[in-house]
Scaffold this motif. Structure first.
Motif, PDB file in Angstrom:
ATOM      1  N   TRP A   1      51.691  14.549  31.415  1.00 55.38           N
ATOM      2  CA  TRP A   1      53.055  15.087  31.364  1.00 55.38           C
ATOM      3  C   TRP A   1      53.975  14.199  32.209  1.00 55.38           C
ATOM      4  O   TRP A   1      54.273  14.519  33.372  1.00 55.38           O
ATOM      5  CB  TRP A   1      53.088  16.523  31.906  1.00 55.38           C
ATOM      6  CG  TRP A   1      52.315  17.507  31.081  1.00 55.38           C
ATOM      7  CD1 TRP A   1      52.675  18.056  29.889  1.00 55.38           C
ATOM      8  CD2 TRP A   1      51.026  18.087  31.401  1.00 55.38           C
ATOM      9  NE1 TRP A   1      51.716  18.933  29.436  1.00 55.38           N
ATOM     10  CE2 TRP A   1      50.691  18.979  30.345  1.00 55.38           C
ATOM     11  CE3 TRP A   1      50.145  17.945  32.462  1.00 55.38           C
ATOM     12  CZ2 TRP A   1      49.512  19.708  30.337  1.00 55.38           C
ATOM     13  CZ3 TRP A   1      48.963  18.673  32.462  1.00 55.38           C
ATOM     14  CH2 TRP A   1      48.655  19.536  31.412  1.00 55.38           C
ATOM     15  N   PRO A   2      54.417  13.068  31.665  1.00 57.32           N
ATOM     16  CA  PRO A   2      55.270  12.148  32.436  1.00 57.32           C
ATOM     17  C   PRO A   2      56.514  12.855  32.977  1.00 57.32           C
ATOM     18  O   PRO A   2      57.160  13.630  32.274  1.00 57.32           O
ATOM     19  CB  PRO A   2      55.653  11.082  31.402  1.00 57.32           C
ATOM     20  CG  PRO A   2      54.544  11.131  30.396  1.00 57.32           C
ATOM     21  CD  PRO A   2      54.139  12.578  30.308  1.00 57.32           C
TER      22      PRO A   2
ATOM     23  N   GLU B   1      56.611  17.420  38.014  1.00 55.39           N
ATOM     24  CA  GLU B   1      56.457  17.449  39.467  1.00 55.39           C
ATOM     25  C   GLU B   1      55.028  17.842  39.843  1.00 55.39           C
ATOM     26  O   GLU B   1      54.486  18.817  39.322  1.00 55.39           O
ATOM     27  CB  GLU B   1      57.433  18.451  40.089  1.00 55.39           C
ATOM     28  CG  GLU B   1      57.333  18.541  41.599  1.00 55.39           C
ATOM     29  CD  GLU B   1      58.241  19.592  42.200  1.00 55.39           C
ATOM     30  OE1 GLU B   1      58.230  19.724  43.438  1.00 55.39           O
ATOM     31  OE2 GLU B   1      58.936  20.292  41.431  1.00 55.39           O
ATOM     32  N   THR B   2      54.419  17.066  40.721  1.00 52.54           N
ATOM     33  CA  THR B   2      53.107  17.423  41.262  1.00 52.54           C
ATOM     34  C   THR B   2      53.212  17.508  42.775  1.00 52.54           C
ATOM     35  O   THR B   2      53.845  16.668  43.420  1.00 52.54           O
ATOM     36  CB  THR B   2      52.021  16.390  40.889  1.00 52.54           C
ATOM     37  OG1 THR B   2      52.392  15.107  41.391  1.00 52.54           O
ATOM     38  CG2 THR B   2      51.838  16.313  39.381  1.00 52.54           C
TER      39      THR B   2
ATOM     40  N   LYS C   1      55.679  22.177  36.961  1.00 51.69           N
ATOM     41  CA  LYS C   1      55.192  21.798  38.283  1.00 51.69           C
ATOM     42  C   LYS C   1      53.743  22.229  38.428  1.00 51.69           C
ATOM     43  O   LYS C   1      53.366  23.335  38.034  1.00 51.69           O
ATOM     44  CB  LYS C   1      56.068  22.469  39.342  1.00 51.69           C
ATOM     45  CG  LYS C   1      55.593  22.362  40.771  1.00 51.69           C
ATOM     46  CD  LYS C   1      56.594  23.132  41.651  1.00 51.69           C
ATOM     47  CE  LYS C   1      56.106  23.369  43.034  1.00 51.69           C
ATOM     48  NZ  LYS C   1      57.043  24.187  43.843  1.00 51.69           N
TER      49      LYS C   1
ATOM     50  N   SER D   1      50.225  13.286  35.736  1.00 53.84           N
ATOM     51  CA  SER D   1      51.404  12.467  35.425  1.00 53.84           C
ATOM     52  C   SER D   1      51.245  11.717  34.109  1.00 53.84           C
ATOM     53  O   SER D   1      52.211  11.530  33.367  1.00 53.84           O
ATOM     54  CB  SER D   1      51.655  11.464  36.566  1.00 53.84           C
ATOM     55  OG  SER D   1      51.974  12.151  37.763  1.00 53.84           O
ATOM     56  N   ASP D   2      50.007  11.285  33.814  1.00 50.48           N
ATOM     57  CA  ASP D   2      49.764  10.594  32.547  1.00 50.48           C
ATOM     58  C   ASP D   2      49.927  11.547  31.368  1.00 50.48           C
ATOM     59  O   ASP D   2      50.415  11.143  30.294  1.00 50.48           O
ATOM     60  CB  ASP D   2      48.350   9.998  32.535  1.00 50.48           C
ATOM     61  CG  ASP D   2      48.224   8.795  33.461  1.00 50.48           C
ATOM     62  OD1 ASP D   2      49.267   8.281  33.916  1.00 50.48           O
ATOM     63  OD2 ASP D   2      47.079   8.388  33.736  1.00 50.48           O
TER      64      ASP D   2
ATOM     65  N   ALA E   1      46.368  14.273  40.344  1.00 48.96           N
ATOM     66  CA  ALA E   1      47.808  14.024  40.214  1.00 48.96           C
ATOM     67  C   ALA E   1      48.089  12.894  39.224  1.00 48.96           C
ATOM     68  O   ALA E   1      49.038  12.970  38.424  1.00 48.96           O
ATOM     69  CB  ALA E   1      48.395  13.692  41.580  1.00 48.96           C
ATOM     70  N   GLN E   2      47.269  11.862  39.266  1.00 50.84           N
ATOM     71  CA  GLN E   2      47.465  10.743  38.343  1.00 50.84           C
ATOM     72  C   GLN E   2      47.258  11.175  36.901  1.00 50.84           C
ATOM     73  O   GLN E   2      48.046  10.815  36.004  1.00 50.84           O
ATOM     74  CB  GLN E   2      46.511   9.608  38.695  1.00 50.84           C
ATOM     75  CG  GLN E   2      46.742   8.341  37.885  1.00 50.84           C
ATOM     76  CD  GLN E   2      45.814   7.220  38.318  1.00 50.84           C
ATOM     77  OE1 GLN E   2      44.599   7.366  38.318  1.00 50.84           O
ATOM     78  NE2 GLN E   2      46.412   6.097  38.701  1.00 50.84           N
TER      79      GLN E   2
END
Length: 379
Positions: free
Chosen positions: A32-33, A36-37, A3, A29-30, A25-26
Protein backbone atom coordinates in the motif's frame (compact mmCIF):
# COMPACT_ATOMS: atom_id res chain seq x y z
CA UNK A 1 -5.75 0.93 4.43
CA UNK A 2 -5.02 4.22 6.18
CA UNK A 3 -2.58 3.32 8.93
CA UNK A 4 -0.93 0.21 10.36
CA UNK A 5 0.65 0.03 13.81
CA UNK A 6 3.49 -2.52 13.90
CA UNK A 7 4.40 -3.61 17.43
CA UNK A 8 6.02 -7.07 17.61
CA UNK A 9 8.03 -8.66 20.40
CA UNK A 10 11.37 -10.22 19.47
CA UNK A 11 11.60 -13.80 18.23
CA UNK A 12 14.19 -14.89 20.77
CA UNK A 13 17.24 -16.47 19.19
CA UNK A 14 16.36 -15.34 15.68
CA UNK A 15 15.16 -11.75 15.18
CA UNK A 16 14.96 -8.57 17.24
CA UNK A 17 11.80 -6.52 17.59
CA UNK A 18 13.42 -3.83 15.42
CA UNK A 19 14.28 -6.22 12.59
CA UNK A 20 10.79 -7.71 12.57
CA UNK A 21 9.19 -4.28 12.54
CA UNK A 22 11.36 -3.08 9.67
CA UNK A 23 10.49 -6.11 7.53
CA UNK A 24 6.75 -5.75 8.17
CA UNK A 25 6.82 -1.99 7.51
CA UNK A 26 8.65 -2.47 4.23
CA UNK A 27 6.15 -5.07 3.04
CA UNK A 28 3.24 -2.85 4.09
CA UNK A 29 4.65 0.08 2.10
CA UNK A 30 5.19 -2.13 -0.95
CA UNK A 31 1.60 -3.38 -0.78
CA UNK A 32 0.00 0.00 0.00
CA UNK A 33 2.31 2.80 -1.22
CA UNK A 34 1.91 5.98 0.80
CA UNK A 35 0.14 4.32 3.70
CA UNK A 36 1.20 5.45 7.18
CA UNK A 37 3.08 2.88 9.26
CA UNK A 38 3.95 3.33 12.93
CA UNK A 39 6.61 1.04 14.41
CA UNK A 40 7.09 0.34 18.11
CA UNK A 41 9.75 -1.96 19.54
CA UNK A 42 8.65 -4.07 22.48
CA UNK A 43 10.48 -5.62 25.42
CA UNK A 44 9.17 -7.03 28.68
CA UNK A 45 11.74 -5.54 31.02
CA UNK A 46 14.76 -7.57 29.98
CA UNK A 47 17.28 -6.95 27.25
CA UNK A 48 16.06 -4.43 24.68
CA UNK A 49 13.76 -2.46 26.97
CA UNK A 50 15.78 0.76 26.70
CA UNK A 51 15.89 0.54 22.90
CA UNK A 52 12.16 -0.19 22.81
CA UNK A 53 11.32 3.10 24.51
CA UNK A 54 13.89 5.10 22.57
CA UNK A 55 12.46 3.75 19.30
CA UNK A 56 9.33 5.82 19.88
CA UNK A 57 10.20 8.59 22.33
CA UNK A 58 12.89 11.26 21.92
CA UNK A 59 15.74 10.71 24.32
CA UNK A 60 19.29 9.50 24.75
CA UNK A 61 21.21 6.44 25.90
CA UNK A 62 23.72 7.20 28.65
CA UNK A 63 26.86 5.07 28.91
CA UNK A 64 28.75 4.70 32.18
CA UNK A 65 30.93 2.36 34.20
CA UNK A 66 29.30 0.53 37.12
CA UNK A 67 29.94 -2.54 39.20
CA UNK A 68 29.06 -5.80 37.50
CA UNK A 69 27.54 -8.88 39.16
CA UNK A 70 30.83 -9.71 40.92
CA UNK A 71 31.85 -6.14 41.67
CA UNK A 72 34.04 -5.83 38.59
CA UNK A 73 33.89 -2.59 36.54
CA UNK A 74 31.72 -2.95 33.44
CA UNK A 75 30.35 -0.65 30.77
CA UNK A 76 26.60 -0.24 31.20
CA UNK A 77 23.83 2.11 30.10
CA UNK A 78 20.32 3.41 30.62
CA UNK A 79 17.88 5.44 28.56
CA UNK A 80 16.44 8.82 29.42
CA UNK A 81 13.49 10.62 27.88
CA UNK A 82 13.03 13.96 29.60
CA UNK A 83 12.59 13.31 33.31
CA UNK A 84 11.93 9.58 32.77
CA UNK A 85 14.77 7.04 32.90
CA UNK A 86 14.50 3.45 31.70
CA UNK A 87 16.88 1.00 33.34
CA UNK A 88 17.35 -2.65 32.44
CA UNK A 89 18.65 -4.40 35.54
CA UNK A 90 20.16 -6.98 33.19
CA UNK A 91 22.51 -4.24 31.91
CA UNK A 92 24.35 -4.36 35.24
CA UNK A 93 23.33 -7.68 36.80
CA UNK A 94 22.31 -9.88 33.88
CA UNK A 95 23.11 -13.51 33.16
CA UNK A 96 25.10 -12.76 29.99
CA UNK A 97 27.51 -10.70 32.10
CA UNK A 98 28.63 -13.73 34.15
CA UNK A 99 29.09 -16.19 31.29
CA UNK A 100 29.86 -19.62 32.68
CA UNK A 101 30.64 -18.23 36.15
CA UNK A 102 27.21 -18.86 37.66
CA UNK A 103 26.83 -18.30 41.40
CA UNK A 104 23.49 -16.87 42.53
CA UNK A 105 24.72 -16.59 46.10
CA UNK A 106 27.63 -14.27 45.30
CA UNK A 107 26.28 -11.95 42.62
CA UNK A 108 25.03 -8.45 43.37
CA UNK A 109 22.62 -5.87 41.98
CA UNK A 110 24.81 -2.99 43.23
CA UNK A 111 25.44 -1.77 39.69
CA UNK A 112 21.69 -1.42 39.11
CA UNK A 113 21.55 1.01 42.01
CA UNK A 114 24.45 2.94 40.50
CA UNK A 115 22.48 3.31 37.26
CA UNK A 116 19.51 4.64 39.23
CA UNK A 117 21.75 7.09 41.12
CA UNK A 118 23.21 8.43 37.89
CA UNK A 119 19.74 8.86 36.39
CA UNK A 120 18.57 10.79 39.46
CA UNK A 121 21.63 13.04 39.29
CA UNK A 122 20.75 13.60 35.63
CA UNK A 123 17.33 14.95 36.55
CA UNK A 124 15.16 11.83 36.32
CA UNK A 125 12.04 11.98 38.46
CA UNK A 126 10.51 8.75 37.19
CA UNK A 127 12.38 5.46 36.99
CA UNK A 128 11.11 2.58 34.86
CA UNK A 129 13.02 -0.46 36.07
CA UNK A 130 13.00 -3.55 33.90
CA UNK A 131 13.12 -6.78 35.90
CA UNK A 132 14.38 -9.71 33.88
CA UNK A 133 17.38 -11.79 32.93
CA UNK A 134 19.19 -11.36 36.23
CA UNK A 135 22.12 -13.42 37.52
CA UNK A 136 21.34 -12.43 41.11
CA UNK A 137 19.40 -13.58 44.16
CA UNK A 138 20.04 -10.73 46.61
CA UNK A 139 16.49 -9.40 46.91
CA UNK A 140 17.62 -6.08 45.46
CA UNK A 141 19.77 -5.40 48.53
CA UNK A 142 22.81 -4.50 46.44
CA UNK A 143 20.92 -1.90 44.42
CA UNK A 144 19.42 -0.52 47.62
CA UNK A 145 22.87 -0.19 49.19
CA UNK A 146 24.09 1.81 46.20
CA UNK A 147 21.22 4.24 46.79
CA UNK A 148 22.13 4.65 50.46
CA UNK A 149 20.17 1.95 52.28
CA UNK A 150 22.29 0.68 55.18
CA UNK A 151 22.20 -3.01 56.09
CA UNK A 152 23.62 -3.62 59.55
CA UNK A 153 24.87 -6.91 61.01
CA UNK A 154 24.70 -8.05 64.65
CA UNK A 155 27.76 -5.92 65.51
CA UNK A 156 26.20 -2.81 63.98
CA UNK A 157 28.53 -2.85 60.99
CA UNK A 158 27.19 -1.81 57.58
CA UNK A 159 27.69 -4.23 54.66
CA UNK A 160 26.39 -4.91 51.16
CA UNK A 161 24.46 -8.20 51.26
CA UNK A 162 24.49 -10.82 48.52
CA UNK A 163 22.34 -13.93 48.39
CA UNK A 164 24.64 -15.91 50.66
CA UNK A 165 24.77 -13.21 53.35
CA UNK A 166 21.16 -12.04 53.58
CA UNK A 167 20.85 -13.99 56.84
CA UNK A 168 23.36 -11.59 58.46
CA UNK A 169 21.04 -8.58 58.15
CA UNK A 170 19.84 -7.50 61.60
CA UNK A 171 18.64 -3.98 60.87
CA UNK A 172 17.80 -1.78 57.86
CA UNK A 173 18.20 2.01 57.80
CA UNK A 174 16.45 3.89 55.01
CA UNK A 175 17.11 7.56 55.82
CA UNK A 176 19.63 8.46 53.11
CA UNK A 177 17.87 6.48 50.41
CA UNK A 178 14.47 7.87 51.36
CA UNK A 179 15.81 11.40 50.97
CA UNK A 180 17.39 10.58 47.61
CA UNK A 181 14.14 9.03 46.31
CA UNK A 182 11.92 11.81 47.65
CA UNK A 183 9.41 12.89 44.98
CA UNK A 184 10.65 10.14 42.65
CA UNK A 185 8.24 7.66 41.08
CA UNK A 186 9.50 4.11 40.44
CA UNK A 187 7.70 1.55 38.28
CA UNK A 188 9.04 -1.98 37.92
CA UNK A 189 8.25 -3.90 34.73
CA UNK A 190 7.38 -7.37 35.93
CA UNK A 191 5.68 -10.14 33.96
CA UNK A 192 5.72 -12.95 36.50
CA UNK A 193 3.63 -13.41 39.63
CA UNK A 194 6.03 -15.59 41.60
CA UNK A 195 6.25 -14.76 45.30
CA UNK A 196 9.55 -14.06 47.02
CA UNK A 197 9.90 -17.42 48.78
CA UNK A 198 8.65 -21.00 48.79
CA UNK A 199 8.26 -23.63 46.05
CA UNK A 200 7.32 -20.94 43.49
CA UNK A 201 9.75 -18.36 44.84
CA UNK A 202 12.83 -16.71 43.39
CA UNK A 203 15.38 -19.26 44.59
CA UNK A 204 13.38 -22.42 43.90
CA UNK A 205 12.19 -21.50 40.41
CA UNK A 206 15.03 -19.37 39.05
CA UNK A 207 18.01 -20.23 41.26
CA UNK A 208 19.03 -23.38 39.36
CA UNK A 209 19.46 -21.52 36.07
CA UNK A 210 21.76 -19.12 37.94
CA UNK A 211 23.99 -21.94 39.14
CA UNK A 212 22.35 -22.78 42.48
CA UNK A 213 22.57 -26.44 43.53
CA UNK A 214 19.60 -27.93 45.47
CA UNK A 215 21.21 -27.31 48.87
CA UNK A 216 22.04 -23.71 47.91
CA UNK A 217 18.45 -23.13 46.78
CA UNK A 218 17.35 -23.92 50.34
CA UNK A 219 19.94 -21.49 51.75
CA UNK A 220 19.01 -18.71 49.32
CA UNK A 221 15.31 -19.15 50.01
CA UNK A 222 15.94 -18.91 53.75
CA UNK A 223 17.98 -15.73 53.20
CA UNK A 224 15.18 -14.09 51.23
CA UNK A 225 12.67 -15.09 53.91
CA UNK A 226 14.89 -13.51 56.56
CA UNK A 227 15.16 -10.34 54.46
CA UNK A 228 11.36 -10.18 54.19
CA UNK A 229 11.04 -10.55 57.97
CA UNK A 230 13.47 -7.68 58.63
CA UNK A 231 11.75 -5.50 56.01
CA UNK A 232 8.41 -6.11 57.71
CA UNK A 233 9.81 -5.34 61.17
CA UNK A 234 11.90 -2.28 60.30
CA UNK A 235 10.02 -0.78 57.36
CA UNK A 236 6.48 -2.02 57.99
CA UNK A 237 6.20 -3.36 54.45
CA UNK A 238 4.92 -6.87 53.71
CA UNK A 239 6.69 -8.37 50.70
CA UNK A 240 6.68 -12.10 51.47
CA UNK A 241 3.53 -12.83 49.46
CA UNK A 242 3.75 -9.91 47.07
CA UNK A 243 2.85 -11.11 43.54
CA UNK A 244 5.96 -10.62 41.45
CA UNK A 245 8.18 -10.24 44.51
CA UNK A 246 10.25 -13.19 43.33
CA UNK A 247 11.08 -11.58 39.99
CA UNK A 248 14.78 -11.17 39.17
CA UNK A 249 16.12 -12.92 42.26
CA UNK A 250 13.75 -11.11 44.60
CA UNK A 251 14.38 -7.71 43.01
CA UNK A 252 10.61 -7.31 42.70
CA UNK A 253 10.24 -7.39 46.48
CA UNK A 254 13.31 -5.23 46.98
CA UNK A 255 12.14 -2.59 44.50
CA UNK A 256 8.79 -2.39 46.28
CA UNK A 257 10.33 -2.20 49.77
CA UNK A 258 13.36 0.03 49.17
CA UNK A 259 12.25 2.19 46.24
CA UNK A 260 8.48 2.26 46.76
CA UNK A 261 8.08 0.75 43.32
CA UNK A 262 4.79 -0.37 41.84
CA UNK A 263 5.10 -3.77 40.12
CA UNK A 264 3.26 -3.56 36.82
CA UNK A 265 2.87 -5.66 33.69
CA UNK A 266 5.78 -4.94 31.37
CA UNK A 267 3.64 -4.58 28.26
CA UNK A 268 1.23 -2.21 30.02
CA UNK A 269 4.12 0.02 31.11
CA UNK A 270 5.40 0.14 27.52
CA UNK A 271 1.97 0.82 26.03
CA UNK A 272 1.18 3.57 28.53
CA UNK A 273 4.58 5.25 28.09
CA UNK A 274 4.44 5.32 24.27
CA UNK A 275 0.74 6.37 24.33
CA UNK A 276 -0.40 3.32 22.39
CA UNK A 277 -4.09 4.14 22.82
CA UNK A 278 -3.54 7.38 20.90
CA UNK A 279 -1.68 5.47 18.16
CA UNK A 280 -4.83 3.41 17.60
CA UNK A 281 -6.80 6.46 16.48
CA UNK A 282 -7.41 6.15 12.74
CA UNK A 283 -5.65 2.78 12.65
CA UNK A 284 -6.81 0.13 10.17
CA UNK A 285 -4.85 -2.81 11.61
CA UNK A 286 -2.31 -3.73 14.27
CA UNK A 287 0.44 -6.24 13.48
CA UNK A 288 2.10 -7.90 16.46
CA UNK A 289 3.87 -11.17 17.16
CA UNK A 290 6.33 -13.20 19.21
CA UNK A 291 8.42 -16.34 18.84
CA UNK A 292 5.79 -18.70 20.20
CA UNK A 293 2.11 -18.32 20.94
CA UNK A 294 0.24 -20.70 23.24
CA UNK A 295 -2.18 -20.74 26.16
CA UNK A 296 0.30 -18.88 28.37
CA UNK A 297 0.29 -15.97 25.92
CA UNK A 298 -3.22 -15.09 27.06
CA UNK A 299 -2.00 -14.34 30.60
CA UNK A 300 -0.79 -10.80 30.28
CA UNK A 301 1.99 -11.29 27.76
CA UNK A 302 2.82 -8.94 24.90
CA UNK A 303 0.25 -10.04 22.32
CA UNK A 304 -2.58 -10.24 24.85
CA UNK A 305 -1.85 -6.80 26.25
CA UNK A 306 -1.80 -5.25 22.80
CA UNK A 307 -4.90 -7.07 21.58
CA UNK A 308 -7.01 -6.18 24.60
CA UNK A 309 -6.39 -2.48 24.07
CA UNK A 310 -6.96 -2.66 20.32
CA UNK A 311 -10.19 -4.57 20.86
CA UNK A 312 -11.59 -1.65 22.88
CA UNK A 313 -11.00 0.59 19.86
CA UNK A 314 -12.41 -2.00 17.41
CA UNK A 315 -9.06 -2.30 15.64
CA UNK A 316 -8.26 -5.78 14.24
CA UNK A 317 -5.05 -7.44 15.40
CA UNK A 318 -2.99 -9.89 13.35
CA UNK A 319 -0.37 -11.97 15.17
CA UNK A 320 2.57 -13.23 13.12
CA UNK A 321 4.56 -15.74 15.16
CA UNK A 322 7.17 -18.47 15.02
CA UNK A 323 5.37 -21.44 16.54
CA UNK A 324 1.65 -21.89 17.14
CA UNK A 325 1.21 -24.24 20.10
CA UNK A 326 -1.75 -25.76 21.94
CA UNK A 327 -4.00 -23.21 23.57
CA UNK A 328 -3.24 -20.44 21.08
CA UNK A 329 -6.94 -20.28 20.19
CA UNK A 330 -7.53 -18.60 23.56
CA UNK A 331 -6.06 -15.46 22.04
CA UNK A 332 -9.12 -14.91 19.86
CA UNK A 333 -11.17 -13.99 22.92
CA UNK A 334 -8.45 -11.50 23.89
CA UNK A 335 -8.91 -9.52 20.68
CA UNK A 336 -6.61 -11.26 18.20
CA UNK A 337 -8.33 -11.57 14.81
CA UNK A 338 -5.92 -14.01 13.12
CA UNK A 339 -2.67 -15.88 13.83
CA UNK A 340 -0.07 -16.88 11.22
CA UNK A 341 3.14 -18.86 11.64
CA UNK A 342 6.24 -17.97 9.64
CA UNK A 343 7.41 -21.61 9.65
CA UNK A 344 7.03 -22.58 5.99
CA UNK A 345 8.90 -25.89 5.99
CA UNK A 346 9.48 -28.65 8.56
CA UNK A 347 13.03 -28.12 9.78
CA UNK A 348 14.77 -28.20 13.18
CA UNK A 349 15.20 -24.83 14.90
CA UNK A 350 18.97 -24.89 14.32
CA UNK A 351 18.27 -24.63 10.58
CA UNK A 352 15.02 -22.67 10.75
CA UNK A 353 16.51 -19.69 12.60
CA UNK A 354 18.83 -18.86 9.68
CA UNK A 355 15.92 -18.45 7.28
CA UNK A 356 13.59 -16.70 9.76
CA UNK A 357 13.88 -13.20 8.20
CA UNK A 358 13.05 -14.42 4.69
CA UNK A 359 10.26 -16.65 6.01
CA UNK A 360 8.83 -13.70 7.93
CA UNK A 361 8.93 -11.54 4.82
CA UNK A 362 7.16 -14.14 2.68
CA UNK A 363 4.51 -14.73 5.35
CA UNK A 364 3.80 -11.02 5.79
CA UNK A 365 3.65 -10.57 2.03
CA UNK A 366 1.06 -13.35 1.74
CA UNK A 367 -1.01 -11.93 4.61
CA UNK A 368 -1.08 -8.49 3.03
CA UNK A 369 -1.89 -9.90 -0.42
CA UNK A 370 -4.86 -11.74 1.05
CA UNK A 371 -6.08 -8.67 2.95
CA UNK A 372 -5.88 -6.70 -0.27
CA UNK A 373 -7.71 -9.41 -2.18
CA UNK A 374 -10.45 -9.66 0.45
CA UNK A 375 -11.07 -5.94 0.18
CA UNK A 376 -11.18 -6.01 -3.61
CA UNK A 377 -13.72 -8.83 -3.81
CA UNK A 378 -15.63 -7.49 -0.77
CA UNK A 379 -15.83 -10.75 1.18
Amino acid sequence: MKKIVIIPDSFKGTMSSRMIGEIIAQEASDCWPGMETVRVEVADGGEGSVDAFLSVLPGAKHQLTVQGPYGEPIQSFYGQMGDTAVIEMAAAAGLPLVGEKLNAGQTSTYGVGQLICHALENGARKIILGLGGSATNDGGAGAAAALGVRFLDSAGNSFVPVGNTLHRIQHIEMHAAAERLKNVSVVAMCDINNPLCGPQGAAAVFGPQKGAAPEQVVQLDAGLHHLADVIQRDLGIHVLQLPGGGAAGGMGAGAAAFFGAALESGIDVVLDTVDFDQMLEGCSMVITGEGRIDGQSARGKVIAGIAQRAQKKNVPVVAIVGDIADGAEQMYSKGVSAIFSINRVALPFSEMKHRAPSDLRQTVRNVFRFVKLAKEIQL
